[in-house]
Design an enzyme around this catalytic site. Structure first.
Site, PDB file in Angstrom:
ATOM      1  N   GLY A 250      36.513  45.226  40.570  1.00 58.70           N
ATOM      2  CA  GLY A 250      35.349  44.628  39.869  1.00 58.70           C
ATOM      3  C   GLY A 250      35.383  44.700  39.182  1.00 58.70           C
TER       4      GLY A 250
ATOM      5  N   ASN B 136      37.923  35.020  45.505  1.00 56.11           N
ATOM      6  CA  ASN B 136      37.341  36.648  46.199  1.00 56.11           C
ATOM      7  C   ASN B 136      37.986  37.023  44.722  1.00 56.11           C
ATOM      8  OD1 ASN B 136      37.085  34.844  48.674  1.00 56.11           O
ATOM      9  ND2 ASN B 136      38.633  36.137  49.147  1.00 56.11           N
ATOM     10  N   LEU B 137      37.199  37.387  43.742  1.00 62.18           N
ATOM     11  CA  LEU B 137      37.072  38.655  42.955  1.00 62.18           C
ATOM     12  C   LEU B 137      38.275  39.557  43.300  1.00 62.18           C
ATOM     13  CD1 LEU B 137      36.370  39.022  39.931  1.00 62.18           C
ATOM     14  CD2 LEU B 137      34.728  40.244  41.383  1.00 62.18           C
ATOM     15  N   ASP B 138      39.424  39.837  42.269  1.00 63.57           N
ATOM     16  CA  ASP B 138      40.159  40.767  42.739  1.00 63.57           C
ATOM     17  C   ASP B 138      40.942  41.337  43.631  1.00 63.57           C
ATOM     18  OD1 ASP B 138      39.591  41.407  40.323  1.00 63.57           O
ATOM     19  OD2 ASP B 138      37.961  43.228  40.354  1.00 63.57           O
ATOM     20  N   GLU B 139      41.052  39.950  44.636  1.00 62.87           N
ATOM     21  CA  GLU B 139      41.379  40.172  46.134  1.00 62.87           C
ATOM     22  C   GLU B 139      42.699  39.416  46.326  1.00 62.87           C
ATOM     23  OE1 GLU B 139      40.678  41.992  48.519  1.00 62.87           O
ATOM     24  OE2 GLU B 139      38.195  42.781  48.017  1.00 62.87           O
TER      25      GLU B 139
END
Lengths: 302, 302, 302, 302
Positions: free
Chosen positions: B219, B244-247
């Protein structure tokens, strides 16, 4: 049979070199002239500054930290007076401080569970004379490491542990800590959680090795989770234990490269080499009074 | 005025070396004989294997992955027939596969916001002839990088962006992606979140640089949080963008050592050098077809 | 008293996993179709390729090298026929090759002088089951390491050595090498020079650790000379021993950062940690048949 | 057209922060009380010590070195008196010393030949405001870098150079050094040898980047020789230039891993990334007065 081939006698450490060396750690509100006051104090007491490191958290209204290593002929006979004389300076400048003497060897205990690699590395460094502490007791919830530890002449206590009996286990551990007059407790892959009561007994004096690059993979199974996430580096973190699991002040971290071929078993193998060196470095720096805890962070004077 | 002193002409890349080189990527259920089938196929088509890397997720019932780089005289004239002949093999062995030809240069777009360091590093490598792609367009929500990009002869589009106008911004971006026939989209510190619709357009073809050692500090504000936590290493992570953010699947990560003296400004400075090299490596490996996405992880054949 | 707490029984290594695994190393003139020939051969003999790495010294008229790890049910019963069948292929393609079977454990000897750190690291890895060899004898020109070695059940021979008696010393050493059927000789900080006659006995089978980042500081006193020169990194190098001192094919090297405060004693301490890991890696790779010597260089298939 | 998008105006650097900051470097025979004398001096002159690093070559009869960074309100108006007052202290304690003021920006020249990567990295850092110097002139024996340098508003002089005309070339270079009042000369891959006369003009003020991990591969063709030797790491070294080729005091070194697949071209590519960061670090440390030359070694206060 003796396998203590590398144990240096303590007498070697109790020579004049150690007799006359001290380390002064000071924390106080930053303002002009602090270094001058401290260096004048040491000079007045015939102490020569060998090494000095300082840090200010902020140039304006910050907190000032300094570590001074000094040499003083006849330190044993003078230190009581020095400490007494320092009280007034400390009061004027609102200092927290500690005098540390190399002749007063830190007494360490090691807690370990099944995996012995961190314990072994610490013992190895200690045998080499590279760890300035007396390792006076090893406590484990397993019997595995006993032969090796006892072969080095160190008492080994087997205290089974689990959630249900935690309180009585810790009571026994605390009793041993007191019996052996422990200054520093090293958790060398000890896989039991400590209660807040236990931790409070040893504030900033318990060093743990966590098998991940914190704050990634807090908690259990870090290698399994690193594998699941597909990271390209794995790490280890040595920190002081607080009552927030894996959240204590970090002393040292390091990593190694891994790739898609490394399964969990392989990650653990690679991880062991990182854990060994990270914990050993953190312990060394602590013993050399290089680590100051400030809030939830550390200042480490290399 | 021209500052393109280091731009190698494309003609240099379109020589016989590139004309006759291909890379075959295959994924299929593992079983004995796969390598034999593939190498026989290539040999039959007069192709010489230059480099071959393979990985099996599990010796029993695993998935097999292979990357084969080969040389084939007259490849341009032969590749259609080769691909046709391969269909039957692929069907028999249940293969997913792709034929990649070095003469067909990947077309890349770069998205950037205010901080130009990753963009600059990519352009620098490209100028040196070390990035096997045509960088055909740069899009930014700021004007800062325009002069430098245009000086290299690359079209630069300024598209202001924020949450409110995200849909129309992305519509314009997609239009440009199509106009420029983009194969690869590089987010070189582009500080806007992309919608699921946008990401779906470019599955496994958007490479991002995240300014932390993921999964630590997912994040916003990773350097601020790294500072707060007092970590002793900071890192950067390059990954494919998913919803999926940063995933998304990690391609490459690296770290640098920091200490208590490094404030957030200093962490960002050190971080920039990590981000530059991590993103550039990830992009290079992607362009060389060294990266295979499998689930949420990558196989990277170095 | 036994301290063999971590010794894994050999029976564990002699399970079906090891029974059915082989590694084929091949070197031959490069030409199209070699991989196809080899993979067809293995497939015909019901062997499944697990890992394959290759290298060609030059795309045109180069030399081709390949290492193939394979699994073959019932390998013990089949390998004689496989080797026989391979002879014809090898003749046709002018191949040098070796078949290596995991069930046939390499037999290693370690030579050591006074400093035990490399020996200890090797024994530690071996105890952990991480070194696929039988360490069958340790020979030293000092008595220091005896207790530790014998505690692990390994025979220890003390053979004093110096220039004057080199020939008779080596005669005794060769006799022991033969008696113990040694495949690999590891010089774990053995500070005696070996004669050309001795070295010839064990071509590409003696691995040494040199305490510098070769070719810097060839010869004696590397840490002293590193200190004099004021280098900012020190290193260690593991290489096969040839009759040109410190000039043999390099297998692995690594370095650590040092600074102006590190005196020679400190450099040696830091150096020991490098030496430990560099030698251990080189030995592991050798045991896994990952190292091919070509001229005065090595190909290492990671 | 202007591409100076990132150039921070000098006015930014000439703010009060820089106005009131100084750095005092002292070298003298070690004896008790030196730190006290210096800190009392600074305190008397209303200067607050921000950072202090010291080193003693030997506890007994050694040489003492210290770098003190301080803040002093109204420093510009006070520094003349401070320097005058310090003369007496210096005389008493036999000190060599220098007062350095952040408001007096170092003036740097860069010499470069054909390969621009080190030049580019320096300009990049300078544009970012991360290099506390004014880069006032670039001199090259090639025309290649002219457009880029001039686009940044820096004068560029093309002076062809070879052995035959060395003396007149250097006369012209010295004239420019004087015209531009150069404090620091950076050799950013300048491939001409300098005469002893030239070097004497700029003692401890010429920083070079050598493309090997010195003292390995002194002289020409280091990457070619690294390839021949089969090393597993390649490096770069930044050092002050003396009249012993590649033998000057080392400021910084670093390495990267390579393997058997890397040919000379590839080694040079990898090497460029090392050279860039090693030279830039060395220059930064020099500009921050962190580097003290002592004999043929450096003390670097990080």
């Amino acid at each position: 049979m003796s396998i203590n081939m590398k144990v240096k006698s303590n007498s070697q450490h109790q020579n004049s070199h150690f007799e006359n060396r001290g380390r002064l750690l000071v924390k106080c509100p930053d303002k002009p002239g602090i270094v001058s006051v401290l260096s004048a104090f040491l000079h007045t007491h015939n102490s020569n500054i060998i090494e000095s490191s300082q840090y200010s958290s902020d140039p304006v209204n910050g907190t000032f930290f300094i570590r001074i290593a000094y040499h003083c002929e006849g330190l044993v006979g003078k230190c009581a007076q020095m400490e007494k004389d320092f009280e007034q300076i400390a009061a004027v400048h609102n200092m927290e401080y500690s005098f540390n003497y190399l002749r007063e060897r830190t007494r360490s205990a090691i807690f370990v569970s099944k995996e012995p690699h961190c314990l072994m590395e610490l013992l190895w460094e200690w045998q080499n004379g590279d760890l300035d502490t007396d390792i006076v007791v090893v406590i484990s919830n397993h019997e595995d490491a006993r032969p090796f530890v006892e072969a080095l002449g160190i008492p080994y206590y087997y205290i089974p542990a689990n959630k249900e009996i935690r309180k009585q286990v810790e009571a026994e551990q605390v009793r041993l800590m007191e019996q052996y007059k422990i200054d520093l407790l090293i958790l060398a892959r000890y896989m039991q959680i400590l209660t807040p009561e236990f931790v409070e007994h040893f504030e900033n004096r318990i060093i743990n090795i966590h098998h991940s690059f914190l704050p990634a993979f807090i908690g259990a199974g870090p290698y399994e989770r690193a594998y699941e996430r597909g990271v390209k580096l794995i790490g280890a973190t040595s920190h002081y234990v607080t009552n927030n699991l894996d959240e204590g002040p970090i002393i040292e971290q390091d990593v190694e490269r891994v790739d898609h071929r490394d399964d969990v078993v392989q990650l653990k193998k690679i991880g062991r080499t990182i854990e060994r060196r990270v914990l050993t470095k953190a312990v060394k720096w602590h013993l050399e009074n290089r680590v100051i805890v400030e809030g939830n962070k550390t200042i480490v004077f290399h």
